[in-house]
Design a protein around this motif. Structure first.
Motif, PDB file in Angstrom:
ATOM      1  N   GLY A 221     -50.682 103.356 -32.440  1.00  0.00           N
ATOM      2  CA  GLY A 221     -49.568 104.302 -32.572  1.00  0.00           C
ATOM      3  C   GLY A 221     -48.897 104.576 -31.245  1.00  0.00           C
ATOM      4  O   GLY A 221     -48.270 105.624 -31.042  1.00  0.00           O
ATOM      5  N   ALA A 222     -48.983 103.593 -30.339  1.00  0.00           N
ATOM      6  CA  ALA A 222     -48.517 103.797 -28.960  1.00  0.00           C
ATOM      7  C   ALA A 222     -47.015 104.018 -28.853  1.00  0.00           C
ATOM      8  O   ALA A 222     -46.541 104.588 -27.872  1.00  0.00           O
ATOM      9  N   ALA A 223     -46.250 103.574 -29.863  1.00  0.00           N
ATOM     10  CA  ALA A 223     -44.790 103.745 -29.802  1.00  0.00           C
ATOM     11  C   ALA A 223     -44.346 105.104 -30.343  1.00  0.00           C
ATOM     12  O   ALA A 223     -43.171 105.474 -30.227  1.00  0.00           O
ATOM     13  N   GLY A 224     -45.258 105.834 -30.950  1.00  0.00           N
ATOM     14  CA  GLY A 224     -44.899 107.102 -31.585  1.00  0.00           C
ATOM     15  C   GLY A 224     -44.750 108.233 -30.588  1.00  0.00           C
ATOM     16  O   GLY A 224     -44.929 108.058 -29.371  1.00  0.00           O
ATOM     17  N   GLY A 225     -44.442 109.428 -31.122  1.00  0.00           N
ATOM     18  CA  GLY A 225     -44.231 110.583 -30.251  1.00  0.00           C
ATOM     19  C   GLY A 225     -45.469 110.928 -29.446  1.00  0.00           C
ATOM     20  O   GLY A 225     -45.416 111.079 -28.213  1.00  0.00           O
ATOM     21  N   LEU A 226     -46.598 111.061 -30.132  1.00  0.00           N
ATOM     22  CA  LEU A 226     -47.840 111.426 -29.443  1.00  0.00           C
ATOM     23  C   LEU A 226     -48.332 110.265 -28.575  1.00  0.00           C
ATOM     24  O   LEU A 226     -48.829 110.478 -27.456  1.00  0.00           O
ATOM     25  N   GLY A 227     -48.178 109.044 -29.098  1.00  0.00           N
ATOM     26  CA  GLY A 227     -48.591 107.875 -28.321  1.00  0.00           C
ATOM     27  C   GLY A 227     -47.822 107.787 -27.008  1.00  0.00           C
ATOM     28  O   GLY A 227     -48.386 107.474 -25.955  1.00  0.00           O
ATOM     29  N   THR A 228     -46.542 108.100 -27.061  1.00  0.00           N
ATOM     30  CA  THR A 228     -45.713 108.047 -25.846  1.00  0.00           C
ATOM     31  C   THR A 228     -46.176 109.118 -24.847  1.00  0.00           C
ATOM     32  O   THR A 228     -46.301 108.858 -23.647  1.00  0.00           O
ATOM     33  N   LEU A 229     -46.462 110.319 -25.359  1.00  0.00           N
ATOM     34  CA  LEU A 229     -46.971 111.377 -24.468  1.00  0.00           C
ATOM     35  C   LEU A 229     -48.292 110.957 -23.836  1.00  0.00           C
ATOM     36  O   LEU A 229     -48.509 111.141 -22.634  1.00  0.00           O
TER      37      LEU A 229
ATOM     38  N   LEU B 190     -49.893 110.470 -19.976  1.00  0.00           N
ATOM     39  CA  LEU B 190     -50.880 111.433 -19.457  1.00  0.00           C
ATOM     40  C   LEU B 190     -52.287 110.867 -19.279  1.00  0.00           C
ATOM     41  O   LEU B 190     -53.010 111.288 -18.369  1.00  0.00           O
ATOM     42  N   LEU B 191     -52.695 109.939 -20.129  1.00  0.00           N
ATOM     43  CA  LEU B 191     -54.110 109.521 -20.089  1.00  0.00           C
ATOM     44  C   LEU B 191     -54.483 108.622 -18.910  1.00  0.00           C
ATOM     45  O   LEU B 191     -55.636 108.674 -18.451  1.00  0.00           O
ATOM     46  N   PRO B 192     -53.571 107.811 -18.373  1.00  0.00           N
ATOM     47  CA  PRO B 192     -53.987 106.991 -17.226  1.00  0.00           C
ATOM     48  C   PRO B 192     -54.522 107.819 -16.050  1.00  0.00           C
ATOM     49  O   PRO B 192     -55.402 107.364 -15.326  1.00  0.00           O
ATOM     50  N   ALA B 193     -54.054 109.068 -15.902  1.00  0.00           N
ATOM     51  CA  ALA B 193     -54.557 109.919 -14.809  1.00  0.00           C
ATOM     52  C   ALA B 193     -56.044 110.222 -14.963  1.00  0.00           C
ATOM     53  O   ALA B 193     -56.708 110.609 -13.995  1.00  0.00           O
ATOM     54  N   TYR B 194     -56.570 110.065 -16.188  1.00  0.00           N
ATOM     55  CA  TYR B 194     -58.009 110.284 -16.409  1.00  0.00           C
ATOM     56  C   TYR B 194     -58.818 109.012 -16.161  1.00  0.00           C
ATOM     57  O   TYR B 194     -60.025 108.985 -16.392  1.00  0.00           O
ATOM     58  N   GLY B 195     -58.147 107.954 -15.747  1.00  0.00           N
ATOM     59  CA  GLY B 195     -58.868 106.730 -15.397  1.00  0.00           C
ATOM     60  C   GLY B 195     -58.902 105.676 -16.469  1.00  0.00           C
ATOM     61  O   GLY B 195     -59.651 104.709 -16.360  1.00  0.00           O
ATOM     62  N   TYR B 196     -58.098 105.840 -17.508  1.00  0.00           N
ATOM     63  CA  TYR B 196     -58.118 104.862 -18.594  1.00  0.00           C
ATOM     64  C   TYR B 196     -57.121 103.738 -18.361  1.00  0.00           C
ATOM     65  O   TYR B 196     -56.004 103.970 -17.892  1.00  0.00           O
ATOM     66  N   ALA B 197     -57.550 102.541 -18.756  1.00  0.00           N
ATOM     67  CA  ALA B 197     -56.613 101.427 -18.933  1.00  0.00           C
ATOM     68  C   ALA B 197     -56.334 101.367 -20.429  1.00  0.00           C
ATOM     69  O   ALA B 197     -57.264 101.222 -21.232  1.00  0.00           O
ATOM     70  N   LEU B 198     -55.079 101.541 -20.793  1.00  0.00           N
ATOM     71  CA  LEU B 198     -54.742 101.609 -22.219  1.00  0.00           C
ATOM     72  C   LEU B 198     -54.261 100.260 -22.718  1.00  0.00           C
ATOM     73  O   LEU B 198     -53.385  99.637 -22.092  1.00  0.00           O
ATOM     74  N   ARG B 199     -54.825  99.827 -23.822  1.00  0.00           N
ATOM     75  CA  ARG B 199     -54.276  98.658 -24.526  1.00  0.00           C
ATOM     76  C   ARG B 199     -53.461  99.219 -25.693  1.00  0.00           C
ATOM     77  O   ARG B 199     -53.969 100.032 -26.474  1.00  0.00           O
TER      78      ARG B 199
ATOM     79  N   SER C  96     -48.971 129.373 -33.520  1.00  0.00           N
ATOM     80  CA  SER C  96     -50.405 129.421 -33.848  1.00  0.00           C
ATOM     81  C   SER C  96     -51.074 128.058 -33.741  1.00  0.00           C
ATOM     82  O   SER C  96     -52.271 127.981 -33.470  1.00  0.00           O
ATOM     83  N   VAL C  97     -50.340 126.983 -33.979  1.00  0.00           N
ATOM     84  CA  VAL C  97     -50.984 125.660 -34.101  1.00  0.00           C
ATOM     85  C   VAL C  97     -50.601 124.701 -32.978  1.00  0.00           C
ATOM     86  O   VAL C  97     -51.025 123.547 -32.985  1.00  0.00           O
ATOM     87  N   TRP C  98     -49.864 125.178 -31.990  1.00  0.00           N
ATOM     88  CA  TRP C  98     -49.357 124.291 -30.927  1.00  0.00           C
ATOM     89  C   TRP C  98     -50.490 123.708 -30.083  1.00  0.00           C
ATOM     90  O   TRP C  98     -51.425 124.418 -29.681  1.00  0.00           O
ATOM     91  N   LEU C  99     -50.357 122.420 -29.820  1.00  0.00           N
ATOM     92  CA  LEU C  99     -51.210 121.728 -28.844  1.00  0.00           C
ATOM     93  C   LEU C  99     -50.269 121.204 -27.772  1.00  0.00           C
ATOM     94  O   LEU C  99     -49.445 120.314 -28.046  1.00  0.00           O
ATOM     95  N   SER C 100     -50.354 121.772 -26.584  1.00  0.00           N
ATOM     96  CA  SER C 100     -49.470 121.267 -25.525  1.00  0.00           C
ATOM     97  C   SER C 100     -49.869 119.822 -25.229  1.00  0.00           C
ATOM     98  O   SER C 100     -51.044 119.445 -25.371  1.00  0.00           O
ATOM     99  N   PRO C 101     -48.926 118.987 -24.819  1.00  0.00           N
ATOM    100  CA  PRO C 101     -49.295 117.604 -24.486  1.00  0.00           C
ATOM    101  C   PRO C 101     -50.396 117.523 -23.432  1.00  0.00           C
ATOM    102  O   PRO C 101     -51.313 116.708 -23.558  1.00  0.00           O
ATOM    103  N   ALA C 102     -50.357 118.398 -22.428  1.00  0.00           N
ATOM    104  CA  ALA C 102     -51.402 118.349 -21.390  1.00  0.00           C
ATOM    105  C   ALA C 102     -52.764 118.709 -21.978  1.00  0.00           C
ATOM    106  O   ALA C 102     -53.780 118.080 -21.653  1.00  0.00           O
ATOM    107  N   ASP C 103     -52.804 119.720 -22.865  1.00  0.00           N
ATOM    108  CA  ASP C 103     -54.075 120.039 -23.528  1.00  0.00           C
ATOM    109  C   ASP C 103     -54.482 118.913 -24.479  1.00  0.00           C
ATOM    110  O   ASP C 103     -55.680 118.653 -24.664  1.00  0.00           O
ATOM    111  N   GLY C 104     -53.501 118.252 -25.084  1.00  0.00           N
ATOM    112  CA  GLY C 104     -53.819 117.096 -25.936  1.00  0.00           C
ATOM    113  C   GLY C 104     -54.569 116.038 -25.142  1.00  0.00           C
ATOM    114  O   GLY C 104     -55.593 115.501 -25.592  1.00  0.00           O
ATOM    115  N   ALA C 105     -54.081 115.743 -23.950  1.00  0.00           N
ATOM    116  CA  ALA C 105     -54.760 114.751 -23.107  1.00  0.00           C
ATOM    117  C   ALA C 105     -56.155 115.249 -22.728  1.00  0.00           C
ATOM    118  O   ALA C 105     -57.129 114.476 -22.741  1.00  0.00           O
ATOM    119  N   ARG C 106     -56.278 116.548 -22.411  1.00  0.00           N
ATOM    120  CA  ARG C 106     -57.609 117.107 -22.085  1.00  0.00           C
ATOM    121  C   ARG C 106     -58.565 116.950 -23.258  1.00  0.00           C
ATOM    122  O   ARG C 106     -59.729 116.581 -23.111  1.00  0.00           O
TER     123      ARG C 106
END
Ligand code: NAI
Ligand code: 15L
Length: 269
Positions: free
Chosen positions: A11-19, A23-32, A179-189
């Motif tokens: 789902g890398a092309a989607g809204g969440l995938g794009t976010l 954000l995730l490479p900063a945690y040390g991931y190589a994403l495929r 009530s249900v918001w997940l900020s993108p930064a918290d999503g990555a966390r």
């Protein structure tokens, strides 16, 4: 378990995938990257449907974990839901297991429990083991995904964290969203915690920030090591001025799933 390095992001092309690509490479991931649609700016991404077995085998080969975001993300016909969210998620699990991948983080949704009445007043937050009450065919497919994850843990020892995501966008757009918001930064966390926590078996968590108006219990998410840093409250005054407070007499305001409960199933499909 050691920190996974190579993570398949479906789902890398989607809204969440794009976010998460940001954000995730900063945690040390190589994403495929994997998506049915081309991923802008990523010529190495695998462009294929989840039900394409050969492409899936290539995608999971050698990865340490999968962050499974691909799927229909709103209500749709049963034919579409069946292909992408049910068959597609099954195919992903089968391919991951065959390749020896031990950890999947599954993008479930609050809509798996969308018909749960939202807490009002002093009512306690919704626990993670509340009975599932899907509000749409879409929510039903997320309930299937959670059961599939449990099945793959019990039968095959593949671990999953099923994240019942609330609403992950740059900003909350509605009063319910407060009530249900997940900020993108918290999503990555949260995804990082779900990818790295030890001995998760199959764990279900809610995915949101530490919102003042939170409706559900984040204990199981925090047990993974997730420490949310954001709160939707700074958006509250403007949203309430524009939209008014939630009206308990309005069906679309009475349940966790918000207006999804008013979506009729699409049939014939
Ligand atoms: P999106 O609709 O923007 O992206 C989904 C991506 O999956 C698309 O790029 C699409 O091409 C791809 N996809 C769909 N079917 C596919 C298939 N059969 N094979 C390969 N790729 C396929 O959705 P969004 O917002 O990025 O959500 C990502 C995931 O998180 C979804 O599974 C959604 O249900 C879940 N979720 C998202 C929430 C949010 O607030 N963004 C809330 C709750 C759950
Ligand atoms: C979801 O599951 C959807 O994928 C997302 O687009 C939002 O509608 C979210 O739920 C929500 O409940 O706000």
């Amino acid at each position: 378990m050691p920190t996974p390095r190579t993570v398949l992001l479906t789902g890398a092309a989607g809204g969440l995938g794009t976010l998460m690509r940001d954000l995730l490479p900063a945690y040390g991931y190589a994403l495929r990257l994997f998506d049915a649609r081309p991923v802008e700016g990523a010529p190495d991404a695998i462009t294929a449907d989840l039900t394409d077995t050969a492409a899936l085998r290539e995608a999971v080969d050698g990865v340490d974990a999968v962050l499974h975001l691909a799927g229909i993300s709103l209500e749709a016909s049963f034919a579409k839901i069946l292909k992408s969210n049910i068959a597609g998620t099954y195919d992903l699990y089968a391919a991951a297991h065959e390749a020896g991948v031990g950890r999947i983080v599954f993008a479930s949704s609050n809509h798996a429990v969308g018909y749960t009445p939202r807490p009002v007043g002093d009512a306690p937050p919704i626990p993670v083991d509340t009975p599932r009450r899907p509000d749409t065919l879409y929510g039903l497919s997320k309930a299937f995904g959670e059961d599939l994850a449990q099945f793959y843990w019990d039968k095959h020892g593949v671990e999953t964290v099923s994240v019942r995501i609330g609403s992950c966008f740059a900003e909350p757009a509605t009063v319910r969203g407060l009530s249900v918001w997940l900020s993108p930064a918290d999503g990555a966390r949260l995804f990082h915690a779900a990818l790295t926590a030890e001995n998760v078996g199959h764990t279900v968590v809610y995915g949101s920030s530490a919102n003042t108006r939170l409706w559900w219990d984040l204990t199981s998410a925090r047990a993974l090591g997730y420490e949310p840093q954001d709160d939707s409250e700074p958006f509250a005054e403007k949203l309430i001025a524009e939209q008014g407070e939630l009206d308990p007499a309005d069906e679309a305001h009475a349940y966790l799933g918000g207006h999804f409960v008013t979506n009729p199933p699409i049939w014939p499909h």
